[in-house]
Design a protein around this motif. Structure first.
Motif, PDB file in Angstrom:
ATOM      1  N   VAL A 195       0.852  -1.187   0.000  1.00  0.00           N
ATOM      2  CA  VAL A 195       0.000   0.000   0.000  1.00  0.00           C
ATOM      3  C   VAL A 195       0.885   1.234   0.000  1.00  0.00           C
ATOM      4  O   VAL A 195       2.055   1.172   0.394  1.00  0.00           O
ATOM      5  N   PRO A 196       0.378   2.378  -0.444  1.00  0.00           N
ATOM      6  CA  PRO A 196       1.150   3.615  -0.315  1.00  0.00           C
ATOM      7  C   PRO A 196       1.366   3.945   1.163  1.00  0.00           C
ATOM      8  O   PRO A 196       0.512   3.655   2.012  1.00  0.00           O
ATOM      9  N   LEU A 197       2.496   4.545   1.451  1.00  0.00           N
ATOM     10  CA  LEU A 197       2.819   4.875   2.836  1.00  0.00           C
ATOM     11  C   LEU A 197       1.741   5.718   3.496  1.00  0.00           C
ATOM     12  O   LEU A 197       1.506   5.605   4.706  1.00  0.00           O
ATOM     13  N   ILE A 198       1.055   6.569   2.739  1.00  0.00           N
ATOM     14  CA  ILE A 198       0.051   7.454   3.336  1.00  0.00           C
ATOM     15  C   ILE A 198      -1.076   6.677   4.015  1.00  0.00           C
ATOM     16  O   ILE A 198      -1.726   7.186   4.914  1.00  0.00           O
ATOM     17  N   ARG A 199      -1.289   5.419   3.612  1.00  0.00           N
ATOM     18  CA  ARG A 199      -2.307   4.603   4.282  1.00  0.00           C
ATOM     19  C   ARG A 199      -1.894   4.252   5.697  1.00  0.00           C
ATOM     20  O   ARG A 199      -2.744   3.996   6.562  1.00  0.00           O
ATOM     21  N   LEU A 200      -0.592   4.242   5.950  1.00  0.00           N
ATOM     22  CA  LEU A 200      -0.071   3.776   7.233  1.00  0.00           C
ATOM     23  C   LEU A 200       0.510   4.892   8.093  1.00  0.00           C
ATOM     24  O   LEU A 200       0.779   4.678   9.273  1.00  0.00           O
ATOM     25  N   ALA A 201       0.745   6.080   7.520  1.00  0.00           N
ATOM     26  CA  ALA A 201       1.503   7.108   8.238  1.00  0.00           C
ATOM     27  C   ALA A 201       1.126   8.499   7.760  1.00  0.00           C
ATOM     28  O   ALA A 201       0.521   8.677   6.693  1.00  0.00           O
ATOM     29  N   VAL A 202       1.520   9.488   8.564  1.00  0.00           N
ATOM     30  CA  VAL A 202       1.502  10.887   8.146  1.00  0.00           C
ATOM     31  C   VAL A 202       2.951  11.363   8.128  1.00  0.00           C
ATOM     32  O   VAL A 202       3.842  10.713   8.688  1.00  0.00           O
ATOM     33  N   ALA A 203       3.207  12.514   7.494  1.00  0.00           N
ATOM     34  CA  ALA A 203       4.589  12.977   7.373  1.00  0.00           C
ATOM     35  C   ALA A 203       4.623  14.486   7.209  1.00  0.00           C
ATOM     36  O   ALA A 203       3.665  15.108   6.744  1.00  0.00           O
ATOM     37  N   ARG A 204       5.743  15.080   7.568  1.00  0.00           N
ATOM     38  CA  ARG A 204       5.991  16.520   7.418  1.00  0.00           C
ATOM     39  C   ARG A 204       7.453  16.702   7.045  1.00  0.00           C
ATOM     40  O   ARG A 204       8.323  15.981   7.550  1.00  0.00           O
ATOM     41  N   SER A 205       7.746  17.656   6.165  1.00  0.00           N
ATOM     42  CA  SER A 205       9.124  17.886   5.741  1.00  0.00           C
ATOM     43  C   SER A 205       9.475  19.358   5.741  1.00  0.00           C
ATOM     44  O   SER A 205       8.596  20.218   5.704  1.00  0.00           O
TER      45      SER A 205
END
Length: 585
Positions: A489-499
């Motif tokens: 699955v795409p990572l966005i299904r499992l996590a959130v992120a900020r850069s």
């Protein structure tokens, strides 16, 4: 003091942030302190250019005109203390403008200025010390526009101790704007390391405005309904350093462990050694817990003694640049846009040589819409595109060279590609390029000067009383179990992120939506995998750090911003899109 709670509101994340944030927090936030952060590294470069043109400029004028002037009456009535780093590279000019605005408002507010961060008067002393750039190891440039040390929080506390209602500083670390009031309120000393780390974390969460309350949030759908009246962050801090992040009632946005966690990871590098002037912070075991609607409790920050040095951000002239953009439509637009730009560069390069100006220092073409941010060879379907933006960036040592490019960009409008329209009328603007140079200086060699009314005082922030202990060993994460069936699955299904950015490095923080997802994320999201995904921009190494308290990972992408800030020719000069790219892995 043990039962006392201090409410601090964060009203600005950059110079240009909406003044409605300050109004909302003053009128609806029930706060004791209002803090405003205006200074990014890029902002310091802009302010340095302004002061070069006009000696009385070089500070964030919005603080005076859009915050203090209209809100002075309410600030005085509610006895709110205000702290801002709006002084930029001209603190005294900012202080004088504040005092004039307060007189016009007819209120009694005492203004204190904190100076001493400007090292330009002694720059030859530092040159003789053979200071070197932190990342490249280069020598100090011959000509500098500015050089400012990142001061800490104790000078701000000293100004508040002397009765200041408004404290304006030049360059200090962003989190010091919050830590200073807490030192003043709770009497923390340089020995209260865990409290200083916790107060610094509160400052870090407030320093970027609404980013902690649902702004720039991965799950933007959770906060979009309230974007028109976005709530700005408030920290309710106790004497032991624990605190709650919240926002004014009946405002938009969201305060959740994921929204706060994204901001916690923002631009911190190694979470076990986040180095500040007052303390070295370890955020790896921080925990976030929902404590009610739009209330997140933050605990677990740890501190070690500060280093004996300040980081200095200097700026220097790096030539001239121009950015040209046009929309190109029709068939084969990617190939057509590339051919158009390459022909223009060949033409202007020939004309530069004929004029004796020499070649461009840098050029870069980005075809926006064709996967530039992802690496153009990684995005399928470009042949189906019918509309792109051609963005061509040039750098030249001399203004005449950049001017020649701007002239020919417009002058070839009828002699190259079809199916185009301009995005900006007229010639591309030519502007000076200001580059950054970061180095370290000994703290006890920097004299800090405070002024309030007719009184002035000086202080030197001394180094640590003892050597800082080594950080705890890197935590050993749990291995991913082997299930009967695996799906991708795409990572966005499992996590959130900020850069975001740290000079020429990009920082990407990733938080698992559920703790049980983290072992699988970690097993797949290796430094090597991230290096491959960002191979089109990363020139250095990729480092990964664990934050078990948040069920999170933090990545540092070395040398990935093309120089960073104002000097980069990349489309994304500050790594703001890198989290979205990673979430698609």
């Amino acid at each position: 003091m043990s039962g006392k709670t201090v409410r601090i509101g964060g009203a600005s994340g950059y110079w240009g942030d909406s003044p409605e944030a300050a109004r909302q927090l003053v009128e609806r936030g029930d706060i004791g302190y209002l803090v405003l952060d205006y200074l990014a590294e890029v902002t310091m470069a802009v302010l340095a250019k302004q002061r070069q043109r006009t000696p009385t400029a070089g500070y964030a004028t919005d603080f005076v005109t859009a915050v203090i002037r209209p809100l002075a009456g309410a600030i005085a009535q509610k006895k709110i203390k205000v702290i801002a780093n709006a002084g930029g590279v001209n603190v005294e000019a900012c202080g004088a403008a504040l005092e004039a605005a307060i007189r016009e408002a007819g209120v009694d507010l005492k203004v204190a200025t904190i100076a001493g961060d400007d090292l330009m008067p002694r720059i030859e002393h530092w040159r003789a010390q053979d200071v070197r750039e932190l990342q490249s190891g280069a020598k100090l440039p011959e000509k500098l526009l500015s050089a400012n040390a990142y001061l800490g929080a104790f000078p701000i506390a000293a100004a508040l101790d002397r009765g200041a209602d408004i404290v304006v500083t030049g360059r200090c670390v962003d989190s010091a704007l919050v830590l200073g009031p807490l030192i003043h309120q709770f009497g923390w000393s340089c020995a209260d390391l865990d409290q200083l780390a916790a107060g610094s974390l509160a400052g870090h969460l407030l320093e970027c405005g609404a980013q902690a309350t649902g702004g720039n949030f991965t799950d933007w759908q959770d906060s979009v309904a309230g974007w028109d009246d976005m709530g700005y962050p408030i920290a309710e801090v106790s004497a032991d350093g624990s605190f709650v992040v919240t926002k004014p009632a009946d405002t938009g946005g969201v305060v959740s462990p994921l929204s706060v966690g994204e901001q916690l990871l923002y631009e911190i590098g190694d979470p076990r050694a986040y180095i500040l002037p007052d303390v070295v912070c370890d955020f790896s075991h921080v925990t976030l817990a929902q404590g009610g609607p739009d209330r997140v409790r933050v605990t677990g920050a740890r501190g070690r003694p500060a280093t004996g040095q300040y980081k200095v951000s200097a700026t220097w002239p790096g030539g001239y640049g121009a950015v040209a953009m046009k929309v190109i439509a029709g068939f084969d637009v990617v190939a057509k846009a590339r051919a158009d730009a390459e022909a223009l560069l060949r033409r202007t390069g020939r004309l530069l040589q004929r004029a004796g100006l020499g070649d461009f220092a840098q050029t870069s073409l980005q075809i926006v819409g064709a996967g530039t941010l992802y690496g153009r060879d990684r995005v399928a379907g470009n042949e189906e595109l019918r509309e792109v933006v051609s963005r061509l960036v040039v750098r030249h040592a001399r203004k005449e060279g950049a001017d020649l490019f701007a002239r020919e960009y417009v002058g070839t409008g009828l002699s190259m590609t079809t199916g185009k329209c301009g995005m900006i009328p007229g010639r591309p603007a030519v502007s000076p390029i200001v580059k950054l140079f970061s180095f370290l200086v000994d703290r006890d060699a920097v004299e800090i000067v405070g002024r309030i009314g007719g009184e002035s005082w000086s202080m030197t922030e001394t180094g640590p009383a003892a050597a800082a202990p080594s950080p705890e060993p890197e935590p050993q994460p749990q291995a991913a179990p082997e299930p009967e069936r695996m799906i991708e699955v795409p990572l966005i299904r499992l996590a959130v992120a900020r850069s975001g950015d740290k000079g020429n490095d990009a920082n990407v923080g990733v938080i698992a939506r559920k703790a049980e997802y983290l072992p699988y994320i970690r097993a797949t999201l290796t430094p090597a995998a991230v290096q491959r995904a960002f191979a089109h921009v990363v020139q250095g190494e990729v480092e990964r750090y664990d934050l078990p308290g948040l069920h999170a990972l933090n990545f540092l992408l070395r040398e990935s911003l093309g120089g960073g800030g104002t000097s980069s020719v990349n489309l994304d000069t500050q790594g703001k899109t890198y989290a979205q790219i990673m979430l698609g892995m």
